[in-house]
Write an enzyme that holds these catalytic residues in place. Structure first.
Site, PDB file in Angstrom:
ATOM      1  N   GLY A  67       0.814  -1.209   0.000  1.00 17.44           N
ATOM      2  CA  GLY A  67       0.000   0.000   0.000  1.00 17.44           C
ATOM      3  C   GLY A  67       0.847   1.257   0.000  1.00 17.44           C
ATOM      4  O   GLY A  67       0.440   2.290   0.541  1.00 17.44           O
ATOM      5  N   PHE A  68       2.022   1.191  -0.641  1.00 23.07           N
ATOM      6  CA  PHE A  68       2.964   2.315  -0.575  1.00 23.07           C
ATOM      7  C   PHE A  68       2.484   3.543  -1.339  1.00 23.07           C
ATOM      8  O   PHE A  68       3.011   4.638  -1.162  1.00 23.07           O
ATOM      9  CB  PHE A  68       4.347   1.888  -1.084  1.00 23.07           C
ATOM     10  CG  PHE A  68       4.492   1.849  -2.582  1.00 23.07           C
ATOM     11  CD1 PHE A  68       5.038   2.925  -3.268  1.00 23.07           C
ATOM     12  CD2 PHE A  68       4.087   0.740  -3.308  1.00 23.07           C
ATOM     13  CE1 PHE A  68       5.179   2.896  -4.651  1.00 23.07           C
ATOM     14  CE2 PHE A  68       4.223   0.699  -4.681  1.00 23.07           C
ATOM     15  CZ  PHE A  68       4.766   1.781  -5.364  1.00 23.07           C
ATOM     16  N   MET A  74      -0.569   6.875   4.134  1.00 23.70           N
ATOM     17  CA  MET A  74       0.148   6.243   5.242  1.00 23.70           C
ATOM     18  C   MET A  74       1.321   5.416   4.728  1.00 23.70           C
ATOM     19  O   MET A  74       2.413   5.427   5.306  1.00 23.70           O
ATOM     20  CB  MET A  74      -0.803   5.367   6.052  1.00 23.70           C
ATOM     21  CG  MET A  74      -1.706   6.143   6.995  1.00 23.70           C
ATOM     22  SD  MET A  74      -0.790   6.968   8.318  1.00 23.70           S
ATOM     23  CE  MET A  74      -0.223   5.553   9.261  1.00 23.70           C
ATOM     24  N   GLY A 116      -1.405  -1.542   9.938  1.00 21.94           N
ATOM     25  CA  GLY A 116      -2.161  -0.375  10.375  1.00 21.94           C
ATOM     26  C   GLY A 116      -3.513  -0.280   9.718  1.00 21.94           C
ATOM     27  O   GLY A 116      -4.308   0.602  10.050  1.00 21.94           O
ATOM     28  N   THR A 117      -3.784  -1.168   8.779  1.00 17.00           N
ATOM     29  CA  THR A 117      -5.106  -1.210   8.156  1.00 17.00           C
ATOM     30  C   THR A 117      -6.122  -1.691   9.182  1.00 17.00           C
ATOM     31  O   THR A 117      -5.866  -2.633   9.929  1.00 17.00           O
ATOM     32  CB  THR A 117      -5.094  -2.171   6.952  1.00 17.00           C
ATOM     33  OG1 THR A 117      -3.959  -1.884   6.133  1.00 17.00           O
ATOM     34  CG2 THR A 117      -6.367  -2.025   6.135  1.00 17.00           C
ATOM     35  N   PHE A 158      -1.195   3.882  15.555  1.00 11.45           N
ATOM     36  CA  PHE A 158       0.234   3.820  15.856  1.00 11.45           C
ATOM     37  C   PHE A 158       0.743   5.044  16.598  1.00 11.45           C
ATOM     38  O   PHE A 158       1.919   5.108  16.944  1.00 11.45           O
ATOM     39  CB  PHE A 158       1.038   3.649  14.562  1.00 11.45           C
ATOM     40  CG  PHE A 158       1.068   2.239  14.044  1.00 11.45           C
ATOM     41  CD1 PHE A 158       1.930   1.306  14.586  1.00 11.45           C
ATOM     42  CD2 PHE A 158       0.231   1.841  13.015  1.00 11.45           C
ATOM     43  CE1 PHE A 158       1.969   0.004  14.113  1.00 11.45           C
ATOM     44  CE2 PHE A 158       0.261   0.546  12.528  1.00 11.45           C
ATOM     45  CZ  PHE A 158       1.130  -0.380  13.080  1.00 11.45           C
ATOM     46  N   HIS A 171     -12.450  11.703  11.566  1.00 12.59           N
ATOM     47  CA  HIS A 171     -11.428  11.378  10.574  1.00 12.59           C
ATOM     48  C   HIS A 171     -11.720  12.076   9.247  1.00 12.59           C
ATOM     49  O   HIS A 171     -12.819  12.584   9.024  1.00 12.59           O
ATOM     50  CB  HIS A 171     -11.362   9.868  10.337  1.00 12.59           C
ATOM     51  CG  HIS A 171     -10.640   9.114  11.409  1.00 12.59           C
ATOM     52  ND1 HIS A 171     -11.225   8.804  12.613  1.00 12.59           N
ATOM     53  CD2 HIS A 171      -9.373   8.614  11.464  1.00 12.59           C
ATOM     54  CE1 HIS A 171     -10.355   8.140  13.366  1.00 12.59           C
ATOM     55  NE2 HIS A 171      -9.228   8.010  12.687  1.00 12.59           N
ATOM     56  N   HIS A 172     -10.731  12.036   8.364  1.00 15.88           N
ATOM     57  CA  HIS A 172     -10.875  12.565   7.006  1.00 15.88           C
ATOM     58  C   HIS A 172     -11.997  11.833   6.276  1.00 15.88           C
ATOM     59  O   HIS A 172     -12.352  10.692   6.618  1.00 15.88           O
ATOM     60  CB  HIS A 172      -9.547  12.414   6.247  1.00 15.88           C
ATOM     61  CG  HIS A 172      -9.057  10.995   6.201  1.00 15.88           C
ATOM     62  ND1 HIS A 172      -9.408  10.109   5.206  1.00 15.88           N
ATOM     63  CD2 HIS A 172      -8.257  10.298   7.054  1.00 15.88           C
ATOM     64  CE1 HIS A 172      -8.845   8.942   5.424  1.00 15.88           C
ATOM     65  NE2 HIS A 172      -8.139   9.020   6.547  1.00 15.88           N
ATOM     66  N   LYS A 188     -11.880   8.032   4.688  1.00 11.71           N
ATOM     67  CA  LYS A 188     -11.779   6.814   5.508  1.00 11.71           C
ATOM     68  C   LYS A 188     -12.953   5.901   5.199  1.00 11.71           C
ATOM     69  O   LYS A 188     -14.107   6.342   5.177  1.00 11.71           O
ATOM     70  CB  LYS A 188     -11.746   7.166   6.993  1.00 11.71           C
ATOM     71  CG  LYS A 188     -11.511   5.960   7.893  1.00 11.71           C
ATOM     72  CD  LYS A 188     -11.208   6.371   9.317  1.00 11.71           C
ATOM     73  CE  LYS A 188     -11.024   5.168  10.232  1.00 11.71           C
ATOM     74  NZ  LYS A 188      -9.907   4.304   9.792  1.00 11.71           N
TER      75      LYS A 188
END
EC number: 1.17.1.8
Length: 255
Positions: A9-10, A14, A89-90, A118, A145-146, A149
């Protein structure tokens, strides 16, 4: 020797922040990048893949996952099956999925981490909220949240609620004859209290736990203004999972 890391997921916000963090830590090394929408074959000498099956046999120790809920479980399972220690972190995992991954990691003797948040401050907020709930059993959680999401409530809110449930005796909050004149106005119910989700542009990640009692109130709040706030926890997770032999759920287990 550096810890070799795959980032899944780069291309996301995040994931790209995690890539920058890894590049700037001499103890870490990028082994590969994964994203189904990537057009590149490599970035700064790091190979780029669009299909995780191409990573089988790759020389790497840790799999960092910032993808989307519908593929995160499959990705984490794949990582463990192939000897990569997941740092995830997903959000959006079910309790059954987490339990399954814990069992698999123990069988493989591989450490791992699934963390709803995190940010160290967010983890402290969860711990403080659980402690406060023993004395202030009337409470509500508001997470903000944004607007991109995908899951609601957030993983942080769910984890906070679970910790509160462990610490607080059950109490049905609100008026016994309470009625919603607009469906959903009171939010989602969890163990007798309510969770509310706000989604707006301009936000990153924020949470309040509001407590009420006779003649007083207590509000605990954490704000992440930038995604860099999560990187200290990701960094800690990467360095800790290589020393462990079972996956844990929640960054608090590494602090």
């Amino acid at each position: 020797m550096s810890i070799k890391v795959i980032v899944a997921g780069f291309k996301g916000r995040m994931g790209s922040t995690a890539v920058d963090m890894i590049k700037n830590d001499s103890e870490l090394e990028l082994a590969a990048l994964l994203d189904p929408f990537a057009a590149e074959k490599e970035i700064d000498g790091v190979p780029v893949f669009t299909d995780k099956s191409d990573l089988v046999g790759l020389d790497a120790e840790v799999w960092v996952d910032f993808t989307i809920p519908k593929v995160a479980y499959e990705n984490t399972h794949f990582a463990l099956e192939n000897g990569f220690r997941p740092v995830v972190g997903t959000t959006g995992f079910t309790q059954e999925q987490i339990a399954d991954l814990m069992t698999l990691s123990a069988d493989k003797k591989l450490g791992g981490l699934i963390a709803p948040n995190f940010a160290i401050g967010a983890v402290l907020l969860m711990e403080f909220a659980a402690k406060a709930s023993k004395y202030f059993p009337d409470l509500e959680i508001i997470e903000l949240h944004h607007d991109k999401k995908k899951d609601a409530p957030s993983g942080t809110a769910v984890k906070t609620a679970e910790l509160i449930r462990e610490a607080r005796a059950y109490k049905k909050q609100g008026a016994a004859d309470e009625e919603e004149t607009l469906v959903g106005a009171r939010g989602a119910e969890f163990d007798g209290f309510r969770i509310h989700s706000v989604r707006l542009p301009g936000l990153v990640a924020h949470q309040e736990v509001i407590f009420g009692a006779q003649g007083e109130g207590l509000t605990l709040r954490h704000d992440s203004y930038d995604r860099i706030s999560f990187m200290s926890g990701v960094n800690l997770g990467i360095k800790e999972v290589v020393q462990r032999e079972q996956l844990v759920y929640g960054l608090e287990h590494l602090l």
